[in-house]
Motif scaffolding. Sequence first.
Motif, PDB file in Angstrom:
ATOM      1  N   SER A  67       2.631 -31.968 -43.839  1.00 39.53           N
ATOM      2  CA  SER A  67       1.320 -31.699 -43.244  1.00 39.53           C
ATOM      3  C   SER A  67       1.031 -30.205 -43.145  1.00 39.53           C
ATOM      4  CB  SER A  67       1.257 -32.321 -41.848  1.00 39.53           C
ATOM      5  OG  SER A  67       1.461 -33.716 -41.921  1.00 39.53           O
ATOM      6  N   ARG A  68      -0.149 -29.840 -43.598  1.00 42.85           N
ATOM      7  CA  ARG A  68      -0.668 -28.477 -43.627  1.00 42.85           C
ATOM      8  C   ARG A  68       0.140 -27.547 -44.525  1.00 42.85           C
ATOM      9  NH1 ARG A  68      -2.174 -29.962 -38.245  1.00 42.85           N
ATOM     10  NH2 ARG A  68      -4.436 -30.180 -38.195  1.00 42.85           N
ATOM     11  N   ALA A 171      -2.849 -33.276 -43.521  1.00 44.31           N
ATOM     12  CA  ALA A 171      -2.292 -33.467 -42.173  1.00 44.31           C
ATOM     13  C   ALA A 171      -2.718 -34.743 -41.463  1.00 44.31           C
ATOM     14  CB  ALA A 171      -2.644 -32.253 -41.300  1.00 44.31           C
ATOM     15  N   GLY A 178      -5.550 -34.028 -39.359  1.00 45.26           N
ATOM     16  CA  GLY A 178      -6.340 -33.105 -40.152  1.00 45.26           C
ATOM     17  C   GLY A 178      -7.799 -33.487 -40.300  1.00 45.26           C
ATOM     18  N   ASP A 181      -9.818 -30.964 -38.742  1.00 45.57           N
ATOM     19  CA  ASP A 181     -10.009 -29.754 -39.540  1.00 45.57           C
ATOM     20  C   ASP A 181     -11.214 -29.913 -40.460  1.00 45.57           C
ATOM     21  OD1 ASP A 181      -7.608 -29.248 -38.317  1.00 45.57           O
ATOM     22  OD2 ASP A 181      -6.430 -29.139 -40.154  1.00 45.57           O
TER      23      ASP A 181
END
Length: 423
Positions: A67-68, A171, A178, A181
């Motif tokens: 993730s990320r 993510a 995410g 985001d």
Amino acid sequence: MTVLDSRSGKPQDTDPGVLITDDGVSMPTVEDIGVGRGPAWLDDWLVRNSADVVAWYRHLHAYPELSRQEFNTTELVAGLLASVGLRPTLLPAGTGLVCDIGTGDKCVALRADMDALALTELTGLPYASTVVGACHACGHDAHTAMLAAAGMALASAPELPGRVRLIFQPAEEVMPGGALDVIAAGGIDKVDAIYGLHCDPRLEVGRVGTRVGAITSATDLLELRLTSPGGHTSRPHLTADLVHALGHVITGLPALLSRRIDPRSGTVLVWGAVHAGEAANAVPQDGVLRGTLRTGDHEVWEDLEPLVAGLVESLLAPTGVGFELHHQRGVPPVMNERECTQTLRAGVEAALGEDALAGTKQSSGGEDFGWYLEHIPGSFARLGVWSGDGHMPDLHQPTFRLDERALLVGVRVLTHIALAALA
């Protein structure tokens, strides 16, 4: 078309329509593409590019990113979309992207998640993860490959009656996810509805599970830290018995919740970790308890945090131990809107036929697609990935593998969902 070698990541040339073999692993055939269901431009695209879709999937599977950290995955997808004249836009953090296809005021979104799990793969596949401690045991590599392919196919359409926004989200596997985001970056601005698919090892390839209302559950994390002066186990009355207090919460909190919350909400608290002390004859000075709290009811989810805090306080008050409760709110339930679900079903039926439609139960698992549905209507469905033969490992198991025929089914389904939503 130039595609990526599934293990080296280097370009290789393939003839259109020729399916790649890889160390004896079975591949989808032209019959699996469903040629003839139309539209003609989609049939043609799948015939010419089916091998490439599998190659993209295998490359993503071999090179998972947590993730990320999905920088290479993002770069690969951006390159594929750009190769057909599309203009993807990266999210501010550099992982994940959005990309519009077509023109017009009406806009529908298709979403795929990109991140891997922190597990070491045990499938033994020739294109298994090359990264120790990371693998795609949840099918996000398939989601990414299918959406990239659907976007490229849609770009080949003579005309679209509106815009399709592709959302490649980072993510999903971490909370609160995410999706937030994407939302913060304006990824669903001016989007009328959003749709997504998730691999389901309980459904055979060629079937899609749909449901109106809640299809997943809210998922929160609880961490309870206890403190005590400590002391000798022969004199528990002179201290605060921390281990006894932990046991009181371990059994008492789930029991009390079952009497304070409507059982029809599907609310369940399960502890996953507990630790306190080392010596058998010493009362420890600190301990920790961690678990997940899930519910299928959105209204219950809104009220859980103060309820849990009050119950923990009442359980521990007689024990004399100190405590600190950290309640991390996770993701809301995915609440499929009725009309969007009807649209999704129409897309599935157009892609695969009426027999492909299946009902599905609400899962107690979490999925951050729910954040999108807090802002715009949409629907989320389950894509069958089981071959129908033998035992199928579940999601989040290091032995999870899918039947690759599902990739081509997924491309067709995603494309038809977009067309149905724009119609």
